[in-house]
Each structure stands twice: as structure tokens, then as C-alpha cells.
Design an enzyme around this catalytic site. Structure first.
Site, PDB file in Angstrom:
ATOM      1  N   ARG A 128      12.712  38.657  59.199  1.00  0.00           N
ATOM      2  CA  ARG A 128      12.638  38.027  60.527  1.00  0.00           C
ATOM      3  C   ARG A 128      13.803  37.501  61.007  1.00  0.00           C
ATOM      4  O   ARG A 128      14.625  37.241  60.043  1.00  0.00           O
ATOM      5  CB  ARG A 128      11.723  37.081  60.604  1.00  0.00           C
ATOM      6  CG  ARG A 128      11.527  36.051  59.761  1.00  0.00           C
ATOM      7  CD  ARG A 128      10.366  35.138  59.819  1.00  0.00           C
ATOM      8  NE  ARG A 128      10.586  33.654  59.139  1.00  0.00           N
ATOM      9  CZ  ARG A 128       9.792  32.980  58.317  1.00  0.00           C
ATOM     10  NH1 ARG A 128       8.558  33.554  57.880  1.00  0.00           N
ATOM     11  NH2 ARG A 128      10.065  31.962  57.954  1.00  0.00           N
ATOM     12  N   PHE A 132      10.387  37.304  53.952  1.00  0.00           N
ATOM     13  CA  PHE A 132      11.339  36.701  55.125  1.00  0.00           C
ATOM     14  C   PHE A 132      11.751  37.515  55.978  1.00  0.00           C
ATOM     15  O   PHE A 132      13.007  37.376  56.255  1.00  0.00           O
ATOM     16  CB  PHE A 132      12.164  35.732  54.454  1.00  0.00           C
ATOM     17  CG  PHE A 132      11.276  34.488  53.714  1.00  0.00           C
ATOM     18  CD1 PHE A 132      10.529  33.398  54.403  1.00  0.00           C
ATOM     19  CD2 PHE A 132      11.481  34.368  52.592  1.00  0.00           C
ATOM     20  CE1 PHE A 132      10.170  32.426  53.853  1.00  0.00           C
ATOM     21  CE2 PHE A 132      10.809  33.171  51.607  1.00  0.00           C
ATOM     22  CZ  PHE A 132       9.946  32.266  52.578  1.00  0.00           C
ATOM     23  N   ARG A 178      17.050  38.139  59.025  1.00  0.00           N
ATOM     24  CA  ARG A 178      17.259  37.814  57.935  1.00  0.00           C
ATOM     25  C   ARG A 178      16.067  38.590  56.867  1.00  0.00           C
ATOM     26  O   ARG A 178      15.271  39.231  57.381  1.00  0.00           O
ATOM     27  CB  ARG A 178      17.236  36.545  57.406  1.00  0.00           C
ATOM     28  CG  ARG A 178      15.807  35.954  57.825  1.00  0.00           C
ATOM     29  CD  ARG A 178      15.587  34.442  57.074  1.00  0.00           C
ATOM     30  NE  ARG A 178      15.248  34.500  55.752  1.00  0.00           N
ATOM     31  CZ  ARG A 178      15.059  33.360  54.947  1.00  0.00           C
ATOM     32  NH1 ARG A 178      14.568  32.259  55.454  1.00  0.00           N
ATOM     33  NH2 ARG A 178      14.944  33.513  53.752  1.00  0.00           N
ATOM     34  N   CYS A 201     -15.398  35.244  38.621  1.00  0.00           N
ATOM     35  CA  CYS A 201     -14.293  34.221  38.804  1.00  0.00           C
ATOM     36  C   CYS A 201     -14.327  33.863  40.569  1.00  0.00           C
ATOM     37  O   CYS A 201     -13.648  32.880  41.117  1.00  0.00           O
ATOM     38  CB  CYS A 201     -12.905  34.571  38.308  1.00  0.00           C
ATOM     39  SG  CYS A 201     -12.304  36.008  39.200  1.00  0.00           S
TER      40      CYS A 201
END
Length: 253
Positions: free
Chosen positions: A245, A243, A248, A104
Site C-alpha cells: 500500500r 503491507f 511500499r 479445536c
């Protein structure tokens, strides 16, 4: 022969030279038999060979890798590994099991069946201090000396539950960076499960899978997660943050 991780080149029209990350084919062979060819940055290759083998289920422990020779080839580099008889037999059995199935082309594997051919066991995430992720993220730039020079490399860093960064590796590929890190941890005999990994990339299925294969129970990434990464992390009990960074972080599993 030493192959540098960065090249000094002058772009067309530029007034000065710049550093550019080296990307080259790296062939991994086991007892003389080719197993994989990856595109990687030629640094920390001993860590890369061991970490890649652990992630792929080749090695039950670091002690099954008996010897490693890095050999320059006309097209790139060869990482020639000598392994135990038990490891060699495991690889031969895996090849027989997968022979003849339709490919695949997904993530460099030969068939969809290989997605579940090697299954990591359940993992246990460490208990983090409240500011651990923020502390680790703040330390990440200093752990990327090559990237600071060229801007083209990812990093994977292993941190303690309080956010202290202990070890980091860089590569042009995010998966390779994590392989190098896991190999470095294994070579040092470091119990990977007592800390967590922060990567400078999105959270993909392969990163979750590789982390779990190394016994790591928490993966934090600076960019977005994929649906398969979240699904896999939840199934394995791996804590997944993305996220991470600029003050946060979002937990997805």
C-alpha cells in the site's frame, strides 16, 4: 428470490439512510449432506461454492461440480451442490478419517489434524514487473464497488504479472472473497498460476493455503502477515508480500 448484498438502513440518530453490508449464514451441502455453514455476503455465490470446494480439497477440478442450486432458507441460504460419484466418495472418506477426534474450533475446522489433512502441492510464483504491486494496489479501490458504498467489505483480485487487474470479488469475510475469486477463475478456465492475487486484508494462514490450493504462486496483502502464513508460504514455495500500500511492499517469503 434475490438477496441483496447491501441493505439500506437508517442508523439511530442519523438524518439519512446508509448502505450496510449483508452478513448471513450460507450452508454448503453436497448431494444432500451438509458440509459447512459460513457467514458470507450473498453475492457471487456460484463462485463461492466452487472456490470453497477447491480450497477444501472437495473438487479435483471444476467439472466435478455438476449442478448448483441456491435455495433461500428461514435462517439464511443453502448452496445445494450436486457432484460426481468420485467427489462424493472423497468427502465420505475424509469424514470417516476425522470421525471421533477432539475438536479445536480453529478457523471453523473440527480438529487440529484437519490443518494438514488437505495439503496443497508446491507452487511457482510468476515473475513480476517492478511496478506490478503498486499498479495493482492503485486499481483495487475501483474493483470494490460494494465496499465504496458501505465500507465493510474485503476484496480479492487476480492480476497479471504486469499488475493489470483482471478479476475481483468482494465479501464481508476476507477468506470468502478469495474463495469467490478462485471459484470465478476456475469457472472461466483461467490458469490461475500465471498471475497473482492481491487482497485488502492481512496475510493469514488460510489465505496462503487457499491460494496454493488454487495453484496461485504469489499472494500480496495490504496489511500484516502472521507467523504461520509466512512459515506455510515458505514451505510451499509461495511468494508472500504484505503491507502492499501507498508505495511500499515487504516480501516475507
Amino acid at each position: 428470490m434475490h438477496t441483496p448484498a447491501l441493505l439500506r438502513l437508517r442508523p439511530a440518530g442519523a438524518a439519512d439512510n446508509e448502505d450496510v453490508a449483508v452478513e448471513m449464514p450460507v450452508a454448503l451441502t453436497v448431494n444432500g449432506i451438509s458440509q459447512a455453514v459460513m457467514l458470507a455476503t450473498p453475492a457471487d455465490l456460484e463462485d463461492f461454492a466452487l472456490g470453497f470446494g477447491i480450497a477444501e480439497g472437495w473438487f479435483a477440478s471444476r467439472h466435478e461440480l455438476l449442478e448448483l442450486e441456491v435455495s433461500p432458507q428461514p435462517e439464511g441460504l443453502e448452496l445445494a451442490m450436486t457432484v460426481t460419484a468420485a467427489c462424493e466418495q472423497r468427502l465420505k472418506q475424509r469424514r470417516r478419517t476425522l470421525a471421533g477426534r477432539t475438536g479445536c474450533g480453529l478457523c471453523g475446522i473440527e480438529s487440529l489434524a484437519q490443518l494438514t489433512a488437505v495439503r496443497p502441492g508446491p507452487v511457482t510464483p510468476p515473475l513480476l514487473a517492478d511496478d506490478a504491486l503498486a499498479r495493482a494496489w492503485a486499481a483495487l479501490p475501483a474493483a470494490q464497488p460494494l465496499n465504496a458504498r458501505c465500507g465493510g467489505l474485503h476484496a480479492a483480485a487476480w492480476c497479471l504479472p504486469d499488475g493489470e487487474m483482471v478479476l475481483a470479488r468482494e465479501d464481508i469475510g476476507r477468506h470468502n472473497a478469495l474463495d469467490k475469486l478462485c471459484g470465478a477463475l476456475a469457472r472461466r478456465g483461467e490458469p490461475a498460476q500465471r498471475g497473482f492475487v492481491l487482497t485488502s486484508s492481512r496475510a493469514s494462514f488460510e489465505l496462503v493455503h487457499k491460494a496454493a490450493m488454487a495453484g496461485i504462486g504469489l499472494l500480496a496483502c495490504t496489511s500484516a502477515p502472521s507467523s504461520l502464513a509466512i512459515e506455510t508460504a515458505r514451505r510451499l514455495g509461495l511468494q508472500l508480500w504484505a503491507f502492499v500500500r501507498e508505495g511500499r511492499a515487504t516480501r516475507y517469503a
